[in-house]
Design an enzyme around this catalytic site. Sequence first.
Site, PDB file in Angstrom:
ATOM      1  N   HIS A  39      -0.681   8.652  -7.362  1.00 43.92           N
ATOM      2  CA  HIS A  39      -0.569   7.826  -8.543  1.00 43.92           C
ATOM      3  C   HIS A  39       0.717   7.112  -8.644  1.00 43.92           C
ATOM      4  O   HIS A  39       1.687   7.625  -8.381  1.00 43.92           O
ATOM      5  CB  HIS A  39      -0.475   9.226  -9.893  1.00 43.92           C
ATOM      6  CG  HIS A  39      -0.852   8.569 -11.094  1.00 43.92           C
ATOM      7  ND1 HIS A  39       0.108   7.841 -11.819  1.00 43.92           N
ATOM      8  CD2 HIS A  39      -1.872   8.845 -11.860  1.00 43.92           C
ATOM      9  CE1 HIS A  39      -0.237   7.403 -12.883  1.00 43.92           C
ATOM     10  NE2 HIS A  39      -1.649   8.111 -12.985  1.00 43.92           N
TER      11      HIS A  39
ATOM     12  N   HIS B 144     -11.745   2.927  -1.934  1.00 46.24           N
ATOM     13  CA  HIS B 144     -11.016   3.640  -0.755  1.00 46.24           C
ATOM     14  C   HIS B 144     -11.486   4.939  -0.413  1.00 46.24           C
ATOM     15  O   HIS B 144     -10.569   6.022  -0.080  1.00 46.24           O
ATOM     16  CB  HIS B 144      -9.699   3.889  -1.095  1.00 46.24           C
ATOM     17  CG  HIS B 144      -8.735   2.581  -1.443  1.00 46.24           C
ATOM     18  ND1 HIS B 144      -7.813   2.067  -0.549  1.00 46.24           N
ATOM     19  CD2 HIS B 144      -8.897   1.596  -2.733  1.00 46.24           C
ATOM     20  CE1 HIS B 144      -7.394   0.881  -1.166  1.00 46.24           C
ATOM     21  NE2 HIS B 144      -7.883   0.884  -2.329  1.00 46.24           N
TER      22      HIS B 144
ATOM     23  N   ARG C 274      -3.333   0.384 -13.656  1.00 51.78           N
ATOM     24  CA  ARG C 274      -3.539   1.330 -12.509  1.00 51.78           C
ATOM     25  C   ARG C 274      -2.723   2.845 -13.014  1.00 51.78           C
ATOM     26  O   ARG C 274      -3.227   3.803 -12.534  1.00 51.78           O
ATOM     27  CB  ARG C 274      -2.659   0.775 -11.034  1.00 51.78           C
ATOM     28  CG  ARG C 274      -3.299  -0.374 -10.564  1.00 51.78           C
ATOM     29  CD  ARG C 274      -2.629  -0.609  -9.394  1.00 51.78           C
ATOM     30  NE  ARG C 274      -2.731   0.289  -8.302  1.00 51.78           N
ATOM     31  CZ  ARG C 274      -1.982   0.224  -7.031  1.00 51.78           C
ATOM     32  NH1 ARG C 274      -1.098  -0.759  -6.906  1.00 51.78           N
ATOM     33  NH2 ARG C 274      -2.261   1.171  -6.146  1.00 51.78           N
TER      34      ARG C 274
ATOM     35  N   ASN D 206      -1.186  -1.563  -0.180  1.00 51.53           N
ATOM     36  CA  ASN D 206      -2.168  -1.870   0.754  1.00 51.53           C
ATOM     37  C   ASN D 206      -1.690  -2.784   1.986  1.00 51.53           C
ATOM     38  O   ASN D 206      -0.253  -2.718   2.089  1.00 51.53           O
ATOM     39  CB  ASN D 206      -3.165  -3.030   0.061  1.00 51.53           C
ATOM     40  CG  ASN D 206      -4.243  -2.497  -0.864  1.00 51.53           C
ATOM     41  OD1 ASN D 206      -4.596  -1.158  -0.583  1.00 51.53           O
ATOM     42  ND2 ASN D 206      -4.659  -3.132  -1.863  1.00 51.53           N
TER      43      ASN D 206
ATOM     44  N   ARG E 139     -12.824  13.531  -9.792  1.00 56.49           N
ATOM     45  CA  ARG E 139     -13.256  13.577  -8.462  1.00 56.49           C
ATOM     46  C   ARG E 139     -12.604  14.955  -7.937  1.00 56.49           C
ATOM     47  O   ARG E 139     -13.307  15.636  -7.103  1.00 56.49           O
ATOM     48  CB  ARG E 139     -12.291  12.570  -7.785  1.00 56.49           C
ATOM     49  CG  ARG E 139     -12.460  12.549  -6.120  1.00 56.49           C
ATOM     50  CD  ARG E 139     -11.986  11.496  -5.487  1.00 56.49           C
ATOM     51  NE  ARG E 139     -10.385  11.246  -5.550  1.00 56.49           N
ATOM     52  CZ  ARG E 139      -9.639  11.793  -4.836  1.00 56.49           C
ATOM     53  NH1 ARG E 139     -10.128  12.820  -3.888  1.00 56.49           N
ATOM     54  NH2 ARG E 139      -8.146  11.758  -4.887  1.00 56.49           N
TER      55      ARG E 139
ATOM     56  N   PHE F  97     -10.743  -4.914 -12.823  1.00 58.55           N
ATOM     57  CA  PHE F  97     -10.920  -4.145 -11.573  1.00 58.55           C
ATOM     58  C   PHE F  97     -12.232  -3.558 -11.557  1.00 58.55           C
ATOM     59  O   PHE F  97     -13.071  -3.780 -10.188  1.00 58.55           O
ATOM     60  CB  PHE F  97     -10.064  -2.872 -11.459  1.00 58.55           C
ATOM     61  CG  PHE F  97      -9.895  -2.220 -10.268  1.00 58.55           C
ATOM     62  CD1 PHE F  97      -9.307  -2.745  -9.115  1.00 58.55           C
ATOM     63  CD2 PHE F  97     -10.507  -1.122 -10.146  1.00 58.55           C
ATOM     64  CE1 PHE F  97      -9.179  -2.344  -7.829  1.00 58.55           C
ATOM     65  CE2 PHE F  97     -10.575  -0.259  -8.904  1.00 58.55           C
ATOM     66  CZ  PHE F  97      -9.717  -0.957  -7.782  1.00 58.55           C
TER      67      PHE F  97
HETATM   68  C1  HEM Z   1      -2.026  -3.947  -6.170  1.00 58.37           C
HETATM   69  C2  HEM Z   1      -3.286  -3.552  -6.301  1.00 58.37           C
HETATM   70  C3  HEM Z   1      -3.774  -2.093  -5.800  1.00 58.37           C
HETATM   71  C4  HEM Z   1      -3.638  -1.354  -4.694  1.00 58.37           C
HETATM   72  C5  HEM Z   1      -2.482  -1.791  -3.592  1.00 58.37           C
HETATM   73  C6  HEM Z   1      -4.396  -0.206  -4.612  1.00 58.37           C
HETATM   74  C7  HEM Z   1      -4.231   0.870  -3.674  1.00 58.37           C
HETATM   75  C8  HEM Z   1      -5.003   1.655  -3.581  1.00 58.37           C
HETATM   76  C9  HEM Z   1      -4.986   2.943  -2.602  1.00 58.37           C
HETATM   77  C10 HEM Z   1      -4.312   2.672  -1.304  1.00 58.37           C
HETATM   78  C11 HEM Z   1      -6.056   3.873  -3.117  1.00 58.37           C
HETATM   79  C12 HEM Z   1      -6.427   4.779  -2.013  1.00 58.37           C
HETATM   80  C13 HEM Z   1      -5.520   6.074  -2.233  1.00 58.37           C
HETATM   81  C14 HEM Z   1      -5.851   7.306  -1.436  1.00 58.37           C
HETATM   82  O1  HEM Z   1      -5.873   7.093  -0.295  1.00 58.37           O
HETATM   83  O2  HEM Z   1      -6.150   8.334  -1.869  1.00 58.37           O
HETATM   84  C15 HEM Z   1      -6.648   3.545  -4.025  1.00 58.37           C
HETATM   85  C16 HEM Z   1      -7.613   4.204  -4.844  1.00 58.37           C
HETATM   86  C17 HEM Z   1      -7.747   3.871  -6.117  1.00 58.37           C
HETATM   87  N1  HEM Z   1      -7.594   2.796  -6.882  1.00 58.37           N
HETATM   88 FE1  HEM Z   1      -6.428   1.305  -6.392  1.00 58.37          FE
HETATM   89  N2  HEM Z   1      -5.040  -0.365  -5.808  1.00 58.37           N
HETATM   90  C18 HEM Z   1      -4.878  -1.425  -6.517  1.00 58.37           C
HETATM   91  C19 HEM Z   1      -5.467  -1.822  -7.670  1.00 58.37           C
HETATM   92  C20 HEM Z   1      -6.212  -0.828  -8.417  1.00 58.37           C
HETATM   93  C21 HEM Z   1      -6.383  -1.179  -9.675  1.00 58.37           C
HETATM   94  C22 HEM Z   1      -6.080  -2.495 -10.512  1.00 58.37           C
HETATM   95  C23 HEM Z   1      -7.286  -0.181 -10.263  1.00 58.37           C
HETATM   96  C24 HEM Z   1      -7.928   0.085 -11.447  1.00 58.37           C
HETATM   97  C25 HEM Z   1      -7.429  -0.442 -12.676  1.00 58.37           C
HETATM   98  C26 HEM Z   1      -7.461   0.775  -9.005  1.00 58.37           C
HETATM   99  C27 HEM Z   1      -7.999   2.017  -9.233  1.00 58.37           C
HETATM  100  C28 HEM Z   1      -8.275   2.830  -8.241  1.00 58.37           C
HETATM  101  C29 HEM Z   1      -9.008   4.092  -8.045  1.00 58.37           C
HETATM  102  C30 HEM Z   1      -9.659   4.628  -9.318  1.00 58.37           C
HETATM  103  C31 HEM Z   1      -8.620   4.545  -6.887  1.00 58.37           C
HETATM  104  C32 HEM Z   1      -9.544   5.904  -6.194  1.00 58.37           C
HETATM  105  C33 HEM Z   1      -8.474   6.910  -6.837  1.00 58.37           C
HETATM  106  C34 HEM Z   1      -8.808   8.466  -6.240  1.00 58.37           C
HETATM  107  O3  HEM Z   1      -9.860   8.615  -6.201  1.00 58.37           O
HETATM  108  O4  HEM Z   1      -8.090   9.198  -5.983  1.00 58.37           O
HETATM  109  N3  HEM Z   1      -6.574   0.256  -8.013  1.00 58.37           N
HETATM  110  N4  HEM Z   1      -5.911   2.292  -4.638  1.00 58.37           N
END
Ligand code: HEM
Length: 753
Positions: free
Chosen positions: A395, A131, A414, A203, A425, A216
């Site tokens: 978060h 993202h 998550r 999402n 970051r 993931f």
């Molecule tokens: C339903 C499943 C998931 C959805 C809807 C989702 C949604 C999102 C969204 C919207 C962001 C962007 C947040 C922003 O705009 O700053 C994001 C970032 C991220 N997601 Fe997910 N995600 C999902 C699953 C996962 C899983 C399973 C993991 C890890 C185990 C994960 C790890 C991350 C990480 C590491 C980021 C970057 C966060 C940051 O740098 O601040 N996500 N996710």
Amino acid sequence: MDSSKPAEAVKNVVKTASGKIADALTPEVPGAPGSAPPTIDEPTTPHDPLPPKPEQGAPQTRTPTGAETGAPTTANGQQGAYLTTANGARLRDTDHSLKAGPRGPVLLQDHHLREKITHFDHERIPERVVHARGAGAHGVFTAYGTAEAVTRAGFLKKGRETEVFVRFSTVLGSRGSADTVRDTRGFATKFYTDEGTFDLVGNNMPVFFIQDAIKFPDIIHAGKPHPDREIPQAQSAHDTFWDFVSLHTEAQHHTIWNMSDRGIPRSYRTMEGFGVHTFRLVNEAGETVLAKFHWKPKLGVHSLTWEEAQMLSGMDPDFHRRDLYDAIEAGAYPEWELGIQVFPDTPEETFAGIDLLDPTKIVPEELAEVQPIGRLVLNRTPTNFFAETEQVAFHLGHLPPGIDVTNDPLLQGRLFSYVDTQLTRLGGPNFSQIPINRPHAAVNDMLRDGFHQHAVHAGVAPYRPNSLDGGNPFPAGDAEHAFVDVPVTVAQAPKVRANPASFDDHYSQVRLFWLSMSPVEQEHIIRAYTFELGKCYHQAIKERQLQSLANIDPVLCAQVATGLGLPAPQPTAPLADVTPSPALSQVGREWPTDGRTVGIVVDPDGDLDDLGEVRRAIFEAGMVPLLIAPHGGMVGDLPVQRTFATGRSVEFDALLLAGAPTPAPDAIPARDAKAGRPGPATVDPRVLLLIEECWRHVKAIGAWGAGVTVLEQAGVTGTPGTVTAGSGAEALTAVQQLMAAHRVWERFPATVA
Ligand code: HEM
């Protein structure tokens, strides 16, 4: 200040070695003794809170510990009368290094030079691991009160208004990648509630690729560019992605959503959002329900065509970002309704046979209605993209009292991942003190020290209970307003690395999605699979994915197989007997047209009588008119926004033709002379291209006056979705009616029965 001044000032200081330093300082140097006080509004410091815009209401003036800091000052350093170092020492000059004479070497002692370059060298922070490409906006959420029976969350009580920050994103691409690639879109919302921040990190698709967060890193490694050549950027059309989803078939449901029109939204404003997981809500009486969150866009769900998406990746890679900010600045505030599907909190955690802990499953809206609980309006663009959009940290553990997590294994993982990645970051554990991340609820924690600690904590006893700082006994706490960890019974069970058996159903809901699509949407899905698999090099991967398609639907499989030139396999198990969910389709409904963009092609020397009125009517309908003329500047007393050189179909939702000048004969390329158009080629070929594209992109086209001839020249008069009218007003009315269905789908050649 003139750059010759510092040299004079130095000369003067040197002169005063005799003891008259004060007299010798030039009065022009701001702040020098005897000079007028500086004229800037406020002293500036880059560490100040963000300046709130007037409409935002109360400025954010709390420290991370909740204390008032007083009025914020402006951070617009470049507008002040003078610049300073980061430590506040005023500067004479920021354009010349300190040198040994005008032609001499630069001196290491030049602190300003080193500070300026050092800071610049460290301006970039790591992009998000997923993202990375996104755009954020501020807004307000107003609760309807309809959720009060099922949750005690204060921000959902009737009439409550809560400030929010939303960040939309793509998943796979780097920070500089294009907006309109085929991908899932993030829809993350930070509600600054007075009971603590609530982050709904969702999402634009209601399901996810995997059922357990432990996979993931694997799905992301598969989707990101290949590690050897680092291509393709921001694409799923490559071998590793299809290798993964054809081997981990739980990914097939999310994959079909990506291959559908949902993978290429027209705008952030026209996307649905989903919390994906099932959450547990708890009310004042301690009763619980299970719930899924949905965002419904006021403008309806609307997508690009694949050709538009590809064109935009080159012509305007910032298309979604621009669209969001243009709309907000034009006052066409994007709006969504928040809704919940509510399920009884039973020990099985299922509803209608659907496992609510499986994030690859939806509950069709026909089985559990989405009940509206509030309205979101985005009304303010960021003041500083980095400070807000890049530094925001969401978060899933940021929950207010009344909303709790469930045992969904994706959600559980998550809960660990986000803060872990943000530590790197955002450079340490104190990123909740960054202005965009500060809660609007008062904070009184016992977290201390660490990199970038901004709070100056008083006292000696950051522990509870204590007898030195007057700390209240713990664990009594504030039982009335505290977060509620719902005391769910955790089953006695052996420790295993395993999924429940219900998680093994990987195909029934993919079939349900496919069967819920209209023929035109099915056609798009077939084309998307054919395109993406056609980009894969490995035959075995294509064949394995075709096997998955056979398990979804024989028509889908056969059509894609034909496109790939491969045989269509038979399903490995009987196809699921499912009931389609019409709510999943984007086609066949009508939506408000406000916020849409209408291009108007004009001939500056033609009849402009209706033009002003048509433009006004478009504005009054809440839409945005863009005048397209052969040249920039003005047409009559109206400003031109696009020229024949810059206007392309991709940025208009509909086209009006008021006329177009006849170009010089030698300006008509041979291509058009040969194109077999009716009559002599009297229309600028760029206008014909614009009409062709609008026609191919199934957009409404209206013409009146000289515009009727232009439409005839394009050879599309009389086809569905084209209108010729006696006046501009009539043409606009007819076009607006067509726009309510988003596109003129009859024009799209659907080949699936
Ligand atoms: C339903 C499943 C998931 C959805 C809807 C989702 C949604 C999102 C969204 C919207 C962001 C962007 C947040 C922003 O705009 O700053 C994001 C970032 C991220 N997601 Fe997910 N995600 C999902 C699953 C996962 C899983 C399973 C993991 C890890 C185990 C994960 C790890 C991350 C990480 C590491 C980021 C970057 C966060 C940051 O740098 O601040 N996500 N996710």
